[in-house]
Design a protein around this motif. Structure first.
Motif, PDB file in Angstrom:
ATOM      1  N   LEU A  11     -14.216   8.771 -10.945  1.00 57.76           N
ATOM      2  CA  LEU A  11     -13.471   7.628 -11.543  1.00 57.76           C
ATOM      3  C   LEU A  11     -12.283   7.262 -10.791  1.00 57.76           C
ATOM      4  CD1 LEU A  11     -14.019   5.399 -13.722  1.00 57.76           C
ATOM      5  CD2 LEU A  11     -12.776   6.823 -15.504  1.00 57.76           C
ATOM      6  N   SER A  12     -12.220   5.865 -10.217  1.00 56.99           N
ATOM      7  CA  SER A  12     -11.033   5.522  -9.501  1.00 56.99           C
ATOM      8  C   SER A  12     -10.360   4.189 -10.203  1.00 56.99           C
ATOM      9  CB  SER A  12     -11.044   5.469  -8.052  1.00 56.99           C
ATOM     10  OG  SER A  12     -10.010   5.344  -7.412  1.00 56.99           O
ATOM     11  N   GLU A  17      -4.408   0.627 -16.006  1.00 57.41           N
ATOM     12  CA  GLU A  17      -6.030   0.336 -16.562  1.00 57.41           C
ATOM     13  C   GLU A  17      -6.400   1.420 -17.405  1.00 57.41           C
ATOM     14  OE1 GLU A  17      -7.874  -1.990 -12.795  1.00 57.41           O
ATOM     15  OE2 GLU A  17      -8.316   0.174 -12.893  1.00 57.41           O
ATOM     16  N   ASN A  18      -7.521   1.152 -18.411  1.00 57.68           N
ATOM     17  CA  ASN A  18      -8.131   2.244 -19.274  1.00 57.68           C
ATOM     18  C   ASN A  18      -9.137   2.913 -18.175  1.00 57.68           C
ATOM     19  OD1 ASN A  18      -6.392   1.266 -21.163  1.00 57.68           O
ATOM     20  ND2 ASN A  18      -7.938   0.158 -22.003  1.00 57.68           N
ATOM     21  N   GLY A 105     -17.558  17.883 -15.290  1.00 63.78           N
ATOM     22  CA  GLY A 105     -16.294  17.218 -15.449  1.00 63.78           C
ATOM     23  C   GLY A 105     -16.607  15.787 -14.562  1.00 63.78           C
ATOM     24  N   THR A 106     -15.458  15.264 -15.009  1.00 64.49           N
ATOM     25  CA  THR A 106     -15.238  13.819 -14.440  1.00 64.49           C
ATOM     26  C   THR A 106     -13.908  13.618 -13.516  1.00 64.49           C
ATOM     27  OG1 THR A 106     -16.462  12.650 -16.125  1.00 64.49           O
ATOM     28  CG2 THR A 106     -14.568  11.120 -14.595  1.00 64.49           C
ATOM     29  N   GLN A 107     -14.025  13.633 -12.449  1.00 65.47           N
ATOM     30  CA  GLN A 107     -12.810  13.536 -11.584  1.00 65.47           C
ATOM     31  C   GLN A 107     -12.142  12.101 -11.569  1.00 65.47           C
ATOM     32  OE1 GLN A 107     -13.264  15.554  -7.606  1.00 65.47           O
ATOM     33  NE2 GLN A 107     -11.242  14.979  -7.082  1.00 65.47           N
TER      34      GLN A 107
END
Lengths: 112, 114
Positions: A11-12, A17-18, A105-107
């Motif tokens: 996610l970038s 931002e949320n 995981g989410t980076q």
């Protein structure tokens, strides 16, 4: 076997931002926990939500849990560059000696 | 003071060698763990000890042998290292065995097998 699976994998976003990431799991749980891992560092516990809870807050973090869908979400509000890290969900099942099973995981990358 | 400390932080070695990673926690916790994080960042539990007794052993090859001389220390010895052992190994602790609360992690030991 892998219990938790995070979505998205990466996610970038921009500062302010949320950021929302989701976690799905397979078996009944006692609780679900979220951890953060900065690059090259160990995991740090963020928040724990029990199976009988639906929502929990800690500072800029909001966690929800839907046991009927076997899913959880982590929302980071007003993100900062320092929030750049990998975020992991981990589940504790009821008969596992408290064993924590992690997803991949989410980076998250937060750009100034 | 670091709560959970691991040494060494980096370890580069040849296939076939034997190596050890040490872990110490100063939190007064009863339970300690070893986790392995692969190149895709997936974390898998390997072992857990409660007050020097093995309570979780997750089908890890017997080339891996944990040793807990006391409840504050949990070391990991690996014999006959293979390429697939390359990973980051994390030590963690928890106050009470069977409890369901948070884990406290060390900073990790990156093992590279050439």
């Amino acid at each position: 076997s892998q219990q938790g699976e995070e979505d998205p994998q990466a996610l970038s976003i921009q500062e302010g931002e949320n950021a929302t990431m989701n976690c799905s799991y397979k078996t009944s749980i006692n609780n679900l926990q979220w951890y953060r891992q900065n690059s090259g560092r160990g995991l740090v516990h963020l928040i724990l939500i029990r199976s009988n809870e639906r929502e929990k807050h800690s500072g800029r973090l909001r966690v929800t849990l839907d046991t009927s869908k076997k899913s959880s979400s982590l929302l980071i509000t007003a993100s900062r560059a320092a929030d750049t890290a990998s975020y992991f969900c981990a589940t504790v099942t009821t008969d596992s000696w408290g064993k924590l099973q992690f997803g991949a995981g989410t980076q998250v990358v937060v750009t100034p | 003071d670091t709560a959970v400390s691991q040494t060494p932080k980096y370890l580069v070695t040849q296939m076939g060698n034997d190596k050890s990673i040490k872990c110490e926690q100063n939190l007064g916790h009863d339970t300690m763990y070893w986790y392995k994080q692969d190149s895709k960042k997936f974390l898998k539990i390997m072992f857990s000890y409660n007050n020097k007794e093995l309570i979780i052993n997750e089908t890890v090859p017997n080339r891996f042998s944990p040793k807990s001389p006391d409840k504050a220390h949990l070391n990991l010895h690996i014999n006959s290292l293979e390429l697939g052992d390359s990973a980051v190994y994390f030590c963690a602790s928890r106050k009470i065995a069977g409890e369901t609360g948070e884990l406290f992690f060390g900073e990790g030991s990156r093992l590279t097998v050439l």
